[in-house]
Design a protein around this motif. Structure first.
Motif, PDB file in Angstrom:
ATOM      1  N   MET A  63       0.804  -1.211   0.000  1.00  0.00           N
ATOM      2  CA  MET A  63       0.000   0.000   0.000  1.00  0.00           C
ATOM      3  C   MET A  63       0.847   1.276   0.000  1.00  0.00           C
ATOM      4  SD  MET A  63      -2.952  -1.219  -0.178  1.00  0.00           S
ATOM      5  CE  MET A  63      -3.813  -2.778   0.113  1.00  0.00           C
ATOM      6  N   GLY A  64       2.172   1.109  -0.007  1.00  0.00           N
ATOM      7  CA  GLY A  64       3.042   2.275  -0.009  1.00  0.00           C
ATOM      8  C   GLY A  64       3.030   3.050   1.293  1.00  0.00           C
ATOM      9  N   GLN A  65       2.780   2.352   2.405  1.00  0.00           N
ATOM     10  CA  GLN A  65       2.691   3.007   3.706  1.00  0.00           C
ATOM     11  C   GLN A  65       3.941   2.728   4.539  1.00  0.00           C
ATOM     12  OE1 GLN A  65       0.191   5.051   4.607  1.00  0.00           O
ATOM     13  NE2 GLN A  65      -0.709   4.712   2.575  1.00  0.00           N
ATOM     14  N   PRO A  66       4.349   3.684   5.357  1.00  0.00           N
ATOM     15  CA  PRO A  66       5.516   3.457   6.224  1.00  0.00           C
ATOM     16  C   PRO A  66       5.155   2.513   7.375  1.00  0.00           C
ATOM     17  CG  PRO A  66       4.518   5.572   6.718  1.00  0.00           C
ATOM     18  CD  PRO A  66       3.789   5.043   5.514  1.00  0.00           C
ATOM     19  N   VAL A  67       6.178   1.923   7.957  1.00  0.00           N
ATOM     20  CA  VAL A  67       5.966   1.053   9.116  1.00  0.00           C
ATOM     21  C   VAL A  67       5.746   1.926  10.342  1.00  0.00           C
ATOM     22  CG1 VAL A  67       6.979  -0.716  10.597  1.00  0.00           C
ATOM     23  CG2 VAL A  67       7.391  -0.757   8.120  1.00  0.00           C
ATOM     24  N   PRO A  68       4.607   1.793  11.024  1.00  0.00           N
ATOM     25  CA  PRO A  68       4.340   2.632  12.201  1.00  0.00           C
ATOM     26  C   PRO A  68       5.288   2.329  13.348  1.00  0.00           C
ATOM     27  CG  PRO A  68       2.345   1.504  11.422  1.00  0.00           C
ATOM     28  CD  PRO A  68       3.516   0.867  10.739  1.00  0.00           C
ATOM     29  N   GLU A  69       5.385   3.271  14.245  1.00  0.00           N
ATOM     30  CA  GLU A  69       6.157   3.046  15.464  1.00  0.00           C
ATOM     31  C   GLU A  69       5.301   2.267  16.467  1.00  0.00           C
ATOM     32  OE1 GLU A  69       7.449   6.780  16.956  1.00  0.00           O
ATOM     33  OE2 GLU A  69       8.746   7.219  15.239  1.00  0.00           O
ATOM     34  N   ASN A  70       5.968   1.706  17.444  1.00  0.00           N
ATOM     35  CA  ASN A  70       5.307   1.044  18.570  1.00  0.00           C
ATOM     36  C   ASN A  70       4.445  -0.155  18.160  1.00  0.00           C
ATOM     37  OD1 ASN A  70       6.382   3.007  20.373  1.00  0.00           O
ATOM     38  ND2 ASN A  70       4.705   4.404  19.795  1.00  0.00           N
ATOM     39  N   LEU A  71       4.891  -0.886  17.141  1.00  0.00           N
ATOM     40  CA  LEU A  71       4.198  -2.128  16.814  1.00  0.00           C
ATOM     41  C   LEU A  71       4.439  -3.146  17.928  1.00  0.00           C
ATOM     42  CD1 LEU A  71       5.115  -2.587  13.034  1.00  0.00           C
ATOM     43  CD2 LEU A  71       2.978  -1.710  13.983  1.00  0.00           C
ATOM     44  N   ALA A  72       3.452  -3.980  18.177  1.00  0.00           N
ATOM     45  CA  ALA A  72       3.621  -5.043  19.166  1.00  0.00           C
ATOM     46  C   ALA A  72       4.635  -6.059  18.650  1.00  0.00           C
ATOM     47  CB  ALA A  72       2.290  -5.720  19.439  1.00  0.00           C
ATOM     48  N   ALA A  73       5.514  -6.531  19.505  1.00  0.00           N
ATOM     49  CA  ALA A  73       6.497  -7.538  19.139  1.00  0.00           C
ATOM     50  C   ALA A  73       5.879  -8.925  19.263  1.00  0.00           C
ATOM     51  CB  ALA A  73       7.716  -7.437  20.036  1.00  0.00           C
ATOM     52  N   PRO A  74       6.060  -9.793  18.274  1.00  0.00           N
ATOM     53  CA  PRO A  74       5.499 -11.144  18.355  1.00  0.00           C
ATOM     54  C   PRO A  74       5.892 -11.889  19.623  1.00  0.00           C
ATOM     55  CG  PRO A  74       6.287 -10.725  16.134  1.00  0.00           C
ATOM     56  CD  PRO A  74       6.728  -9.554  16.983  1.00  0.00           C
ATOM     57  N   GLU A  75       7.125 -11.689  20.085  1.00  0.00           N
ATOM     58  CA  GLU A  75       7.582 -12.375  21.297  1.00  0.00           C
ATOM     59  C   GLU A  75       6.762 -11.939  22.511  1.00  0.00           C
ATOM     60  OE1 GLU A  75      10.450 -12.367  18.130  1.00  0.00           O
ATOM     61  OE2 GLU A  75       9.508 -10.662  19.169  1.00  0.00           O
ATOM     62  N   ASP A  76       6.422 -10.655  22.578  1.00  0.00           N
ATOM     63  CA  ASP A  76       5.594 -10.164  23.683  1.00  0.00           C
ATOM     64  C   ASP A  76       4.172 -10.709  23.574  1.00  0.00           C
ATOM     65  OD1 ASP A  76       7.708  -8.721  24.745  1.00  0.00           O
ATOM     66  OD2 ASP A  76       7.178  -6.884  23.666  1.00  0.00           O
ATOM     67  N   VAL A  77       3.670 -10.779  22.346  1.00  0.00           N
ATOM     68  CA  VAL A  77       2.325 -11.312  22.125  1.00  0.00           C
ATOM     69  C   VAL A  77       2.234 -12.754  22.613  1.00  0.00           C
ATOM     70  CG1 VAL A  77       0.684 -12.036  20.333  1.00  0.00           C
ATOM     71  CG2 VAL A  77       1.766  -9.777  20.211  1.00  0.00           C
ATOM     72  N   ALA A  78       3.226 -13.566  22.267  1.00  0.00           N
ATOM     73  CA  ALA A  78       3.211 -14.971  22.685  1.00  0.00           C
ATOM     74  C   ALA A  78       3.301 -15.094  24.196  1.00  0.00           C
ATOM     75  CB  ALA A  78       4.362 -15.722  22.021  1.00  0.00           C
ATOM     76  N   ARG A  79       4.151 -14.305  24.803  1.00  0.00           N
ATOM     77  CA  ARG A  79       4.312 -14.355  26.268  1.00  0.00           C
ATOM     78  C   ARG A  79       3.001 -13.993  26.970  1.00  0.00           C
ATOM     79  NH1 ARG A  79       5.073 -10.170  29.363  1.00  0.00           N
ATOM     80  NH2 ARG A  79       5.772  -8.881  27.598  1.00  0.00           N
TER      81      ARG A  79
END
Length: 267
Positions: free
Chosen positions: A202-218
């Motif tokens: 979509m031509g969009q920048p990567v936002p800041e403060n994305l959730a980390a997969p490792e934190d999601v799993a924990r």
């Protein structure tokens, strides 16, 4: 809580090749639980299995299965074989179509529905039934904040995630008397390859403060005993981006459950 004792000896992780599914695999394996890794792409699964075996001395089974097909559930059951599965993590389900409903052939949406609805329900029926017999186990349905309302470009995706949410809540009330935990893990923007690919397309920048997969799993494993819903980034009693808090939804589901039992009985 001893995760292996509660949710072992085997875990099935659907969508394990990357991102959140891969992070769950590492977290589960670190607890000594053997893993059955499922994804369409076999190469990253086999590499992941090598990593998990070396790091945690567990057993791993890999199976290349297209989770969007009508025979996916049968293929998953065959891959499981006679192994005792105490944990099912349904992580596959990203929207890679990113289009308005009428702008793409229906067969593409049908694949998404098969993966997000029929595969999830079929696996929960098979594995949940066995967990109920053993009176222990856990099911995590990895969802999306899109479950709380439809929008342009997400009509089908939102609809499937809304099904998973309500289905998971109902399953939670049905299985908790038998010692089986069910959690809808509702995510926001998460740093996965699939999400980055969508942004790039979509031509969009990567936002800041994305959730980390490792934190999601924990957090997902931590919250599993406290279902039926955890909204990522929010306290249990905070509504935030959701129409109501996880605690409020829990109370509402319990009230609905009491009402339906009054009609249908408690058996």
């Amino acid at each position: 809580m001893n995760l292996k004792e509660k949710y072992g000896p085997w875990a099935v992780i659907a969508g394990a090749s990357e991102g959140v599914g891969k992070a769950f695999a590492h977290r589960v394996a670190a607890e000594g639980i053997n893993c059955i890794l499922l994804s369409r792409r076999i190469e990253p699964l086999e590499q992941l299995a090598i990593e998990l075996k070396a790091a945690h001395r567990i057993e791993c089974v890999t199976a290349s299965i297209d989770l969007s097909t009508v025979d996916a559930v049968d293929a998953i059951i065959n891959a499981i074989g006679g192994r005792e599965v105490g944990l099912f993590i349904a992580n596959a389900g990203a929207d890679s179509i990113n289009s308005r409903f009428l702008d793409r052939p229906y067969c593409e949406w049908q694949d998404l529905i098969h993966r997000n609805v029929l595969m999830v329900a079929g696996c929960c029926h098979h594995l949940g039934g066995l967990m109920r017999e053993r009176k222990r186990g856990g099911i995590i349905l990895v969802g999306s904040g899109a479950c709380y309302g439809g929008s342009s470009f997400m009509a089908v995706y939102s609809g499937t995630k809304a099904f998973d949410l309500c289905f998971g809540e109902g399953l939670w009330t049905e299985l908790r008397p038998y010692g089986v935990d069910v959690l809808n893990l509702i995510l926001g923007q998460t740093d996965t390859p699939a999400f980055r690919e969508t942004l790039a397309k979509m031509g969009q920048p990567v936002p800041e403060n994305l959730a980390a997969p490792e934190d999601v799993a924990r957090v997902g494993l931590q919250r599993l005993p406290h279902g039926p819903v955890h909204n990522w980034g929010l306290e249990d009693d905070a509504a935030g981006y959701a129409p109501s808090s996880a605690a409020a939804r829990r109370s509402r589901i319990e009230a609905i459950d009491r009402a339906t039992k009054a009609i249908f009985g408690d058996n």
